[in-house]
Design an enzyme around this catalytic site. Structure first.
Site: not given
Ligand code: ZN
Length: 493
Positions: A300, A450
């Site tokens: 998640c 990232c």
């Protein structure tokens, strides 16, 4: 025969983002072949080197698992739906004992169900006037104990509804601390709780909802060393975890202790729920014998989750937990519920026990808890780590300021780039890095980043394996570190 093949969310990136694809085929196998010949990337995720379906992917024709029909030769008819259902990360005798307790008093050596005080009668009146619950049912709830693994997205509605419903004893297992990014879905915690241990915050909220509930907090990570001792003290175990090692640990510990495992999992806007109870039906391993390789199915934290989704799935888990305690006839054993919030669709699949299941089958090979991190392929790899060159955000900023020629490649998704980006960085999402390798100049020093550094490390590994000749450096801590160390105006998420 035109049939519809549904593509699950984690794999849609390999099918041009499509959720449903129409294909002409006579069998399930032919449909999958046609699908993966047009979407070759998908083939690698669905099939192993022996051309067999991978163990963490199940295929259904309508609601039947093809493993229980004719496998890939299972015929399909016009209008049928072929579902690809991968496992995503993020249910005894004890209950018979509760069911056997008598409302009137001790019988056949069984202790009586606890009585309700007048206060409790007033509190639970909407239950008491329902024949399906009634005084006996409410006293069963008071006699019952439930262990909740996790007090996050799924645990939030679970804890609140189980407490409100009058479950007598609730165990909470969590070692995490409330973070601001939790509040979008973990409604048991409030803004004032940021920085507090989740179990402390959850306990306060549950006590406020219902002071009659006995709360036991276990401020620890669930491990192979403590799981069995914890589980034996509860009637029902509810799995509100978000990672595969803990999911398999919860499953195996439930099978070994004979407890029902009330399962729920969520990803972006899709959820799954079931009750795994080896004595009455399949376990999680019957459904998914092996986890996906690390990194294939994002967590998640990486993939995101619609805030209300754990509310719905966790509430379904709470419902099944209450029904198990009440001895309701139709609990979700032998069934897997799939929920797609984006299209607002529920689907139900039939599950069957696998006689060869390594933990609940006829000849089990797993008789005690194992190393689940290792089982899920999560191992520290000290021998490969040092080969990856890293740079801190502060060092990167210094080098850019002194005019060094560095190209910055951002491997996040476009919607993350929109939240904030490092100046002059080029966006190539992780899933496209290999296909767009020619857009990275091998003659220039390249820093890849990232959100936190994990996906860019994977991108560098993939590029190196593919023989990319350039000098690749990972930005330690990703854009989050850039925000912390260099430019606080870049929002953290
Ligand atoms: Zn099993």
């Amino acid at each position: 025969m035109p049939v519809t093949v549904t593509i699950p969310t984690p794999l849609r990136q390999f099918a041009d983002g499509q959720s449903e694809i129409q294909i002409d085929a006579r069998t399930a196998g032919e449909a999958l072949d046609k699908l993966t010949s047009t979407h070759t990337e998908l083939r690698r995720h669905l099939f192993n080197d022996q051309n067999a379906l991978r163990n963490f992917v199940n295929v259904y024709v309508n609601d039947e698992d093809i493993r229980h029909a004719n496998g890939p030769d299972t015929p399909v008819n016009e209008g049928d739906t072929i579902l690809i259902v991968p496992s995503i990360a993020g249910g005894a005798a004890v209950l018979d004992e509760i069911a056997g307790k008598d409302a009137g008093g001790p019988q056949a050596g069984m202790p009586a169900l606890p009585m309700l005080s007048n206060e409790e009668v007033a509190r639970y009146s909407r239950h008491l006037i329902m024949p399906e619950v009634g005084m006996t049912g409410q006293r069963k709830l008071k006699a019952a104990s439930v262990l909740m693994i996790g007090t996050g997205g799924l645990g939030a509605p679970l804890g609140m509804y189980l407490a409100a419903a009058g479950v007598g004893r609730l165990g909470l297992v969590d070692f995490d601390v409330v973070d601001a990014s939790n509040l979008q879905r973990q409604i048991i915690h409030g803004t004032k709780d940021v920085g507090r241990p989740k179990i402390a915050s959850a306990r306060d909220r549950i006590e406020d909802i219902n002071p009659h509930v006995e709360i036991e907090t276990h401020d620890t990570k669930l491990t192979s060393a403590n799981a069995l001792n914890l589980f034996v003290n509860y009637d029902v175990i509810v799995d509100g975890t978000d990672n595969f090692p803990t999911r398999y640990l919860v499953n195996d510990a439930c099978v070994l202790t004979g407890k029902p495992n009330v399962y729920g999992s969520i990803f972006r806007f899709e959820g799954q729920a079931s009750v795994f109870w080896a004595e009455r039906g399949p376990c999680y391993r019957c459904l998914y014998p092996e986890p996906p390789p690390p990194g294939l199915v994002p967590s998640c934290a990486e993939g995101g989750v619609l805030g209300v989704l754990p509310g719905i799935i966790g509430t379904i888990q709470a419902t099944e937990t209450i029904k198990i305690i009440l001895g309701a006839p139709d609990i979700m054993v032998n069934r897997l519920l799939l929920f797609d919030a984006w299209r607002m669709r529920f689907r139900e699949l039939k599950l069957r026990k696998n006689p060869d299941c390594p933990v609940c089958g006829v000849n089990p090979t797993i008789k005690e808890l194992i190393d689940y991190e290792e089982f899920c392929g999560i191992t520290q790899q000290p021998e490969t780590k040092p080969t990856m060159e890293e740079i801190t955000a502060t060092e990167l900023k210094q080098r850019l300021d002194q005019g060094d020629d560095i190209q910055i490649i951002d491997v996040r998704e476009p919607h993350e780039y929109e939240i904030g980006a490092i100046p002059n960085s080029k966006l190539i999402p992780l899933g496209q890095v290999l296909n767009r390798m020619n857009e990275i100049d091998p003659g220039r020093e390249t820093v890849m980043h990232c959100k936190m550094g994990g996906r860019s490390a994977k991108a560098i590994e993939a590029l190196q394996r593919a023989g990319f000749p350039g000098h690749l450096i990972n930005l330690k801590g990703g854009i989050t570190a850039w925000s912390n160390e260099v430019d606080p105006s870049v929002p953290k998420y």
